[in-house]
Scaffold this motif. Structure first.
Motif, mmCIF file in Angstrom:
data_model
loop_
_atom_site.group_PDB
_atom_site.id
_atom_site.type_symbol
_atom_site.label_atom_id
_atom_site.label_comp_id
_atom_site.label_asym_id
_atom_site.label_seq_id
_atom_site.Cartn_x
_atom_site.Cartn_y
_atom_site.Cartn_z
ATOM 1 N N SER A 60 0.882 -1.156 -0.144
ATOM 2 C CA SER A 60 0.070 -0.003 -0.104
ATOM 3 C C SER A 60 0.745 1.246 0.112
ATOM 4 N N ILE A 61 2.076 1.200 0.877
ATOM 5 C CA ILE A 61 2.640 2.476 0.961
ATOM 6 C C ILE A 61 3.453 2.646 -0.371
ATOM 7 N N SER A 62 3.974 1.620 -0.986
ATOM 8 C CA SER A 62 4.592 1.645 -2.458
ATOM 9 C C SER A 62 3.684 2.003 -3.281
ATOM 10 N N SER A 63 2.440 1.854 -3.411
ATOM 11 C CA SER A 63 1.661 2.613 -4.549
ATOM 12 C C SER A 63 1.280 3.883 -4.158
ATOM 13 N N GLU A 64 1.090 4.134 -2.854
ATOM 14 C CA GLU A 64 0.716 5.388 -2.469
ATOM 15 C C GLU A 64 2.019 6.374 -2.797
ATOM 16 N N LEU A 65 3.181 5.949 -2.683
ATOM 17 C CA LEU A 65 4.571 6.824 -3.118
ATOM 18 C C LEU A 65 4.750 6.696 -4.480
ATOM 19 N N LEU A 66 4.403 5.885 -5.352
ATOM 20 C CA LEU A 66 4.268 5.671 -6.872
ATOM 21 C C LEU A 66 3.259 6.883 -7.071
ATOM 22 N N ALA A 67 2.179 6.943 -6.728
ATOM 23 C CA ALA A 67 1.348 7.957 -7.130
ATOM 24 C C ALA A 67 1.492 9.364 -6.766
ATOM 25 N N LYS A 68 2.273 9.751 -5.674
ATOM 26 C CA LYS A 68 2.815 10.857 -5.380
ATOM 27 C C LYS A 68 4.056 11.332 -6.364
ATOM 28 N N LEU A 69 4.881 10.358 -6.595
ATOM 29 C CA LEU A 69 5.989 10.512 -7.534
ATOM 30 C C LEU A 69 5.399 10.878 -8.818
ATOM 31 N N SER A 70 4.564 10.102 -9.451
ATOM 32 C CA SER A 70 3.704 10.375 -10.621
ATOM 33 C C SER A 70 3.154 11.771 -10.810
ATOM 34 N N SER A 71 2.656 12.241 -9.492
ATOM 35 C CA SER A 71 1.926 13.608 -9.848
ATOM 36 C C SER A 71 3.050 14.909 -9.570
ATOM 37 N N GLN A 72 4.106 14.515 -8.932
ATOM 38 C CA GLN A 72 5.351 15.382 -9.063
ATOM 39 C C GLN A 72 6.000 15.976 -10.213
ATOM 40 N N LYS A 73 5.797 14.788 -11.105
ATOM 41 C CA LYS A 73 6.582 14.867 -12.412
ATOM 42 C C LYS A 73 5.640 15.880 -13.540
ATOM 43 N N LYS A 74 4.293 15.886 -13.209
ATOM 44 C CA LYS A 74 3.328 16.624 -14.041
ATOM 45 C C LYS A 74 3.649 18.081 -13.895
#
Length: 74
Positions: A60-74
């Motif tokens: 769960s933490i990994s998918s949340e972290l991935l979502a945060k990282l993806s949103s920061q690239k935009k």
């Protein structure tokens, strides 16, 4: 659930590879021995559930972290 009655030093065979043997009985405690191939994990139920909970939390933490990282690239 299959329920079997076994006495001291009697065993239960599971498939070709797993044997569960009654080693000792002392009051309300039963000591069992398990022979199984090394690639089969054997845990007490409470430990198994704790491992599963920790794995779910880590996933769960990994998918949340991935979502945060993806949103920061935009």
């Amino acid at each position: 659930m299959l329920v079997l009655t076994r006495k001291l030093n009697e065993a239960i065979q599971i498939g070709d590879d797993i044997e569960v043997k009654i080693i000792a009985v002392d009051g309300d405690q039963v000591k069992i021995g398990i022979e199984a191939p090394k690639h089969i994990d054997i845990h007490r139920k409470e430990i198994y559930l704790s491992i599963q909970e920790e794995n779910n939390r880590a996933a769960s933490i990994s998918s949340e972290l991935l979502a945060k990282l993806s949103s920061q690239k935009k």
